[in-house]
Design a protein around this motif. Structure first.
Motif, PDB file in Angstrom:
ATOM      1  N   VAL A 336       0.847  -1.193   0.000  1.00 41.76           N
ATOM      2  CA  VAL A 336       0.000   0.000   0.000  1.00 41.76           C
ATOM      3  C   VAL A 336       0.886   1.248   0.000  1.00 41.76           C
ATOM      4  N   LYS A 337       0.400   2.327  -0.603  1.00 43.67           N
ATOM      5  CA  LYS A 337       1.200   3.543  -0.768  1.00 43.67           C
ATOM      6  C   LYS A 337       1.624   4.203   0.552  1.00 43.67           C
ATOM      7  N   PRO A 338       0.825   4.109   1.634  1.00 47.33           N
ATOM      8  CA  PRO A 338       1.256   4.748   2.890  1.00 47.33           C
ATOM      9  C   PRO A 338       2.571   4.245   3.475  1.00 47.33           C
ATOM     10  N   ILE A 339       3.147   3.155   2.931  1.00 46.67           N
ATOM     11  CA  ILE A 339       4.457   2.728   3.457  1.00 46.67           C
ATOM     12  C   ILE A 339       5.512   3.792   3.192  1.00 46.67           C
ATOM     13  N   LYS A 340       5.307   4.612   2.165  1.00 44.44           N
ATOM     14  CA  LYS A 340       6.285   5.664   1.858  1.00 44.44           C
ATOM     15  C   LYS A 340       6.464   6.597   3.053  1.00 44.44           C
ATOM     16  N   LYS A 341       5.346   6.927   3.704  1.00 42.20           N
ATOM     17  CA  LYS A 341       5.398   7.816   4.866  1.00 42.20           C
ATOM     18  C   LYS A 341       6.176   7.157   6.003  1.00 42.20           C
ATOM     19  N   VAL A 342       5.943   5.858   6.232  1.00 42.79           N
ATOM     20  CA  VAL A 342       6.642   5.144   7.302  1.00 42.79           C
ATOM     21  C   VAL A 342       8.136   5.082   7.013  1.00 42.79           C
ATOM     22  N   ILE A 343       8.500   4.776   5.776  1.00 47.90           N
ATOM     23  CA  ILE A 343       9.918   4.686   5.404  1.00 47.90           C
ATOM     24  C   ILE A 343      10.591   6.048   5.568  1.00 47.90           C
ATOM     25  N   THR A 344       9.907   7.105   5.101  1.00 47.76           N
ATOM     26  CA  THR A 344      10.478   8.448   5.195  1.00 47.76           C
ATOM     27  C   THR A 344      10.700   8.847   6.645  1.00 47.76           C
ATOM     28  N   GLU A 345       9.704   8.614   7.491  1.00 41.80           N
ATOM     29  CA  GLU A 345       9.820   8.999   8.895  1.00 41.80           C
ATOM     30  C   GLU A 345      10.867   8.168   9.632  1.00 41.80           C
ATOM     31  N   SER A 346      11.079   6.926   9.204  1.00 36.99           N
ATOM     32  CA  SER A 346      12.050   6.063   9.894  1.00 36.99           C
ATOM     33  C   SER A 346      13.474   6.251   9.384  1.00 36.99           C
ATOM     34  N   ALA A 347      13.666   7.151   8.431  1.00 38.06           N
ATOM     35  CA  ALA A 347      15.010   7.379   7.885  1.00 38.06           C
ATOM     36  C   ALA A 347      15.979   7.905   8.945  1.00 38.06           C
ATOM     37  N   VAL A 348      15.448   8.477  10.014  1.00 39.48           N
ATOM     38  CA  VAL A 348      16.312   8.985  11.092  1.00 39.48           C
ATOM     39  C   VAL A 348      16.629   7.904  12.116  1.00 39.48           C
ATOM     40  N   GLN A 349      16.061   6.712  11.913  1.00 39.95           N
ATOM     41  CA  GLN A 349      16.287   5.594  12.837  1.00 39.95           C
ATOM     42  C   GLN A 349      17.321   4.633  12.251  1.00 39.95           C
ATOM     43  N   PRO A 350      18.015   3.847  13.084  1.00 39.05           N
ATOM     44  CA  PRO A 350      19.046   2.917  12.588  1.00 39.05           C
ATOM     45  C   PRO A 350      18.450   1.628  12.019  1.00 39.05           C
ATOM     46  N   ILE A 351      17.490   1.778  11.086  1.00 42.55           N
ATOM     47  CA  ILE A 351      16.798   0.627  10.499  1.00 42.55           C
ATOM     48  C   ILE A 351      16.919   0.701   8.985  1.00 42.55           C
ATOM     49  N   PHE A 352      17.405  -0.391   8.385  1.00 44.02           N
ATOM     50  CA  PHE A 352      17.465  -0.501   6.925  1.00 44.02           C
ATOM     51  C   PHE A 352      16.422  -1.514   6.476  1.00 44.02           C
ATOM     52  N   TRP A 353      15.550  -1.094   5.563  1.00 45.58           N
ATOM     53  CA  TRP A 353      14.475  -1.940   5.056  1.00 45.58           C
ATOM     54  C   TRP A 353      14.894  -2.580   3.732  1.00 45.58           C
ATOM     55  N   GLN A 354      15.019  -3.892   3.720  1.00 43.73           N
ATOM     56  CA  GLN A 354      15.333  -4.617   2.485  1.00 43.73           C
ATOM     57  C   GLN A 354      14.084  -5.358   2.021  1.00 43.73           C
ATOM     58  N   PHE A 355      13.361  -4.774   1.069  1.00 39.80           N
ATOM     59  CA  PHE A 355      12.150  -5.388   0.552  1.00 39.80           C
ATOM     60  C   PHE A 355      12.494  -6.399  -0.531  1.00 39.80           C
TER      61      PHE A 355
END
Length: 419
Positions: A336-355
């Protein structure tokens, strides 16, 4: 075609192949060594359910006539022939092995054998289809699981394994669920405990090689896995593909993670945080923790943001740490498109998302991850693997860990990762 260790290839897909011969060859430094090839016909529980399903020199033919063992007077030493059309439906897999008879007793080991190979041959015309050369990395073992022939989506595939065991033929029988003579039980049980290079061990070695290539051996990360369990994933849960995904990512955790455990989530329109997977309890993990768990919501529609928020909550609130997070996210139908908001907001956290997108969906949203704006660092990557069960471990790990080093460097420079 020369197969690499850990490689999986199609055998019958797109062909009319019906009769296959697996031909074993080797050289030994000691003339007195007694080396034997064998086949274990396995159920979907990875067990040899009957003594009759163990095909070797002492039981050279299966009752169905589908599998036969014979010695050869040629460069090839032994052969196991298979009539695929005669195989009972109860046979989900066949494991092919090489053993040294009484190796421990006589001091014979796999390091005394050289030029070991397995040729997969079309028995109808003699054409060599594939060749697997193995054993150069073995030493004191006395048995090898050379490879497996297994059913996948109505076709047969081959997995080039080449993993070693102590304990010879007896240890293999124990491994595949066959009972052995009572007087040998104690000796074999001790040998079986020394089993080395099981499938998870093999994958850990491949992960280690990948980490060395990418200069990641000095990094530690917390490793997590999010599994899509929406309706379109049903077949992959039932045919064992998801279980294998758990094992493959667990190998990364064992080499990469701070405590050698894999944190696991599943989601459809709801989500569940599952018990972590470890080397001790990963077998049948999917069946025990997911399929048999009636409290878990399964096979609904997909909704990613809630589970992503729970991942962030675990690693930044509940278990806040300076250790970075490598999060593998498996999805088969787009997000779903709202994942973009979650990814953007988590960019300041030490988490790398490998889809990881599997299947043949278009993955429109995930394909846009690299061009998303408004982030302090690029904290997400997407790879598309149409058939994840067919890709080799080496290729999978190389793809998974391709962009993570770049993120580590950028996140450290931006002080997102605290030293």
């Amino acid at each position: 075609m020369l197969l690499l260790k850990g490689q999986k290839i199609d055998i019958t897909k797109g062909t009319s192949l019906s009769n296959l011969s697996l031909q074993f060859g080797w050289s030994s430094s000691a003339a007195a060594m007694n080396i034997d090839a064998a086949c274990f016909m396995l159920s979907d529980n990875n067990r040899c359910e009957r003594d009759e399903d163990f095909i070797f020199y002492g039981n050279s033919s299966a009752q169905s006539g589908a599998v036969n063992h014979k010695q050869l007077d040629s460069i090839d030493k032994e052969a196991i022939s298979i009539s695929l059309s005669k195989l009972p439906n109860s046979v989900a897999k066949m494991a092919f092995t090489l053993t040294i008879h009484e190796g421990e007793k006589h001091g014979h080991m796999m390091k005394d054998i050289s030029n070991s190979y397995l040729r997969l041959v079309n028995a109808d015309n003699g054409e060599e289809l594939f060749r697997f050369e193995y054993g150069s990395d073995l030493s004191k073992e006395t048995a090898i699981v050379v490879g497996e022939l297994y059913r996948h989506n109505g076709e047969w595939k081959f997995n080039a394994i080449g993993s070693g065991f102590y304990g010879g033929l007896e240890a293999l029988c124990t491994n595949f669920g066959l009972e052995i003579a009572e007087e040998a039980e104690q000796e074999v049980a001790a040998a079986a405990e020394k089993t080395i290079l099981t499938s998870i061990d093999l994958r850990k070695k491949i992960v280690q090689i990948t980490l060395e290539k990418k200069k990641l051996t000095n990094f530690t990360a917390r490793v997590g896995l999010v599994l899509d369990i929406s309706g379109s994933m049903q077949t992959l849960y039932k045919n064992g593909t998801v279980q294998e995904v758990v094992e493959r990512i667990l190998a990364v955790a064992c080499k990469f993670d701070d405590n050698a455990t894999l944190d696991v989530w599943i989601y459809d329109n709801e989500f569940s945080r599952l018990p972590s997977a470890t080397e001790i309890d990963f077998e049948h993990y999917v069946q025990k923790q997911i399929m048999n768990n009636k409290t878990i919501h399964k096979f609904g529609r997909n909704n990613e943001p809630p589970v992503m928020q729970d991942v962030i909550r675990k690693y930044t609130v509940e278990e806040d740490s300076s250790i970075p997070v490598f999060m593998v996210f498996i999805n088969d139908g787009g997000v779903v498109k709202p994942i973009k908001k979650v990814i953007t907001e988590s960019a300041v956290q030490p988490i790398f998302w490998q889809f990881v997108g599997i299947g043949d969906s278009d993955f429109e949203v995930l394909k846009q991850l690299d061009t998303m704006e408004g982030r302090i660092v690029d904290n997400a990557n997407f790879i598309h693997i149409e058939d994840i069960a067919s890709i080799s471990d080496e290729t999978l790990y190389n793809l998974l860990l391709n962009e993570f080093p770049l993120w580590l460097k950028e996140a450290t420079a931006k002080r997102i990762i605290r030293n």
